[in-house]
Design a protein around this motif. Structure first.
Motif, PDB file in Angstrom:
ATOM      1  N   TYR A 266       9.690  -6.818 -10.481  1.00 20.36           N
ATOM      2  CA  TYR A 266       8.843  -7.315  -9.396  1.00 20.36           C
ATOM      3  C   TYR A 266       7.380  -7.417  -9.796  1.00 20.36           C
ATOM      4  O   TYR A 266       6.601  -8.105  -9.122  1.00 20.36           O
ATOM      5  N   ILE A 267       6.969  -6.755 -10.892  1.00 14.68           N
ATOM      6  CA  ILE A 267       5.569  -6.894 -11.313  1.00 14.68           C
ATOM      7  C   ILE A 267       5.293  -8.300 -11.830  1.00 14.68           C
ATOM      8  O   ILE A 267       4.134  -8.669 -12.051  1.00 14.68           O
ATOM      9  N   LEU A 270       3.127 -12.320  -9.472  1.00 19.93           N
ATOM     10  CA  LEU A 270       1.669 -12.323  -9.504  1.00 19.93           C
ATOM     11  C   LEU A 270       1.201 -13.611  -8.842  1.00 19.93           C
ATOM     12  O   LEU A 270       1.406 -14.701  -9.367  1.00 19.93           O
ATOM     13  N   TRP A 299       2.575  -7.655  -5.635  1.00 16.68           N
ATOM     14  CA  TRP A 299       3.640  -6.772  -6.109  1.00 16.68           C
ATOM     15  C   TRP A 299       4.494  -6.263  -4.947  1.00 16.68           C
ATOM     16  O   TRP A 299       5.711  -6.130  -5.078  1.00 16.68           O
ATOM     17  N   TYR A 303       8.362  -6.845  -4.692  1.00 14.87           N
ATOM     18  CA  TYR A 303       9.332  -5.746  -4.583  1.00 14.87           C
ATOM     19  C   TYR A 303      10.380  -6.048  -3.520  1.00 14.87           C
ATOM     20  O   TYR A 303      11.574  -5.807  -3.722  1.00 14.87           O
ATOM     21  N   HIS A 339      -2.975  -0.233  -3.498  1.00 20.56           N
ATOM     22  CA  HIS A 339      -1.877   0.449  -4.190  1.00 20.56           C
ATOM     23  C   HIS A 339      -1.398   1.639  -3.360  1.00 20.56           C
ATOM     24  O   HIS A 339      -0.197   1.927  -3.298  1.00 20.56           O
TER      25      HIS A 339
END
Length: 449
Positions: A266-267, A270, A299, A303, A339
């Motif tokens: 999932y990173i 972008l 992200w 996810y 985050h």
């Protein structure tokens, strides 16, 4: 989330209630002339449309922008040179209440594609403006592209070809990051200016422009153009470009184009350069609008897509060039704040493990740590309970402390002789003999801070 529609206005007043404006009659786009600009007012934004083509739109490019007038103008020019049929894609530029000359773009842009310019009345943030773009997208395929990205001619075509026969893909070119200096910006930092000075040596004309700027910069506070439209046509601008394969240098190239076996795919979502079908977003949800400012909102959506079965694809042919601009000092604080929202929303080990990025550990190390953690759970489901609890707690606290400005130390502080502390150390000491080297290394680096 507030539902936003051009013809029905849903908005939240100070009394906490929703109000609905009377629905306006929808204009017939087929009756509009090609070059006419159609406008529609909204309580949150206004929208102007150029070039209402009769053909159905296949691809919608959603570009948020904020005070990047010069770079965005070049980006639109690059998108006008695409090999993909111009009548089959649209560009939705969502201006998040810029205070520069960005509103002039709708008049200045001479583009062959359908162009929607949405002007926010107040700054709403990246997630909100992208969601507004999604709501106005006509294409089945969405490409999210930052407003300062310069796209090569085959950019849309190379994204689109992946989605023709598969419906669950996320395709990214952002992990093959390429940068380019198209302007000399007054707010470049020392590192950027030193880097640019090195790059202009590749081309006499660029070097001349740079030297002229050096002689007059004390009298000017406006961007100095380096790259012209003609430079884009001839690819000459690439002499001022540079590779920065941040993710691939972390070892991801070993997993191949489809990241097979990689535990953190999932990173790859972008939002500076990524494509996905609109149907996938309807299933997984749009951007979370509680993420305001820089970082992690893409992200987090990636996810959710991953959990809903999306297949992530890296394709270097979908790369675009990120036009350098000045760096905001707020970004770091915003990044840790978002985050923190990410790990609070998804306090799972395959999200928490990203906290190790703070220790500058490569993504390959995180991947192998996660593989070993899951193997530990599978092989020893009734053992290592204290160790696993301590590890996950520390990963969460790293981000929690960074968000609050606390020193990242004593993440799991227990009295020296406590029973839990003794058990954790005993369990930790058995990891390497059992082959859990990466997990032991990661734990060690944060437990003894």
């Amino acid at each position: 989330m507030i539902k936003i529609d051009l013809y029905d206005s849903y908005y939240n007043r100070s009394d906490g209630k929703y109000y609905i404006k009377k629905k306006k009659k929808r204009p017939n786009p087929l009756k509009e002339t090609k070059n006419k600009i159609n406008k529609a007012d909204h309580s949150l934004y206004s929208m102007s449309i150029k070039n209402n083509h009769k053909q159905p739109i296949k691809v919608s490019i959603i570009m948020p922008t904020y005070n990047k007038y010069h770079q965005t103008s070049l980006s639109l020019y690059g998108l006008s040179k695409q090999t993909f049929p111009h009548a089959q894609y649209e560009v939705i530029l969502v201006d998040d209440a810029s205070s520069d000359n960005t509103p002039n773009i709708v008049k200045e842009a001479d583009v062959p594609f359908k162009f929607k310019y949405i002007r926010m009345k107040k700054n709403k943030g990246r997630s909100s403006v992208r969601n507004i773009g999604i709501n106005h997208a006509e294409g089945d395929l969405l490409i999210f592209l930052d407003g300062e990205m310069l796209a090569p001619p085959a950019f849309i075509e190379n994204h689109y070809k992946h989605h023709v026969h598969e419906s669950d893909l996320v395709v990214t070119g952002a992990m093959h990051y390429e940068g380019v200096y198209t302007f000399i910006m007054p707010d470049y930092n020392e590192d950027q200016m030193a880097h640019l000075k090195e790059l202009v040596g590749r081309d006499p004309e660029y070097r001349r422009l740079y030297e002229n700027y050096e002689q007059t910069k004390q009298h000017s506070n406006v961007p100095c153009p380096l790259v012209t439209k003609e430079d884009i046509d001839t690819n000459r601008f690439q002499r001022l470009s540079f590779p920065n394969r941040y993710f691939l240098n972390s070892g991801l190239k070993h997993f191949g184009e489809r990241l097979e076996g990689f535990t953190l795919p999932y990173i790859a979502f972008l939002s500076g350069n990524v494509s996905v079908r609109k149907a996938q977003l309807k299933k997984s949800g749009y951007f979370d609008e509680t993420f305001v400012g820089y970082g992690a909102e893409d992200w987090e959506l990636g996810y959710r897509l991953y959990k809903n079965g999306a297949q992530f694809v890296l394709d270097s042919s979908t790369v675009a060039y990120y036009q350098e601009h000045g760096m905001s000092k707020r970004k770091v604080k915003e990044q840790w704040g978002n985050h923190y929202r990410f790990v609070k929303k998804h306090p799972n080990i395959d999200v928490l493990i990203l906290s190790l990025e703070w220790k500058e550990l490569p993504f390959m190390h995180m991947h192998k740590t996660l593989v070993e953690y899951k193997a530990l759970e599978q092989r020893f489901p009734d053992e290592y309970k204290e160790f696993k609890h301590a590890f996950c707690t520390m990963l969460f606290r790293i981000i929690e402390y960074l968000n609050s400005g606390q020193p990242v130390t004593k993440l799991y502080d227990l009295p020296g002789g406590s029973e839990e502390r003794i058990k954790i150390i005993q369990q930790f000491e058995t990891l390497r003999p059992r082959g859990f080297d990466y997990l032991a290394s990661s734990f060690e680096q944060i437990y003894y801070l």
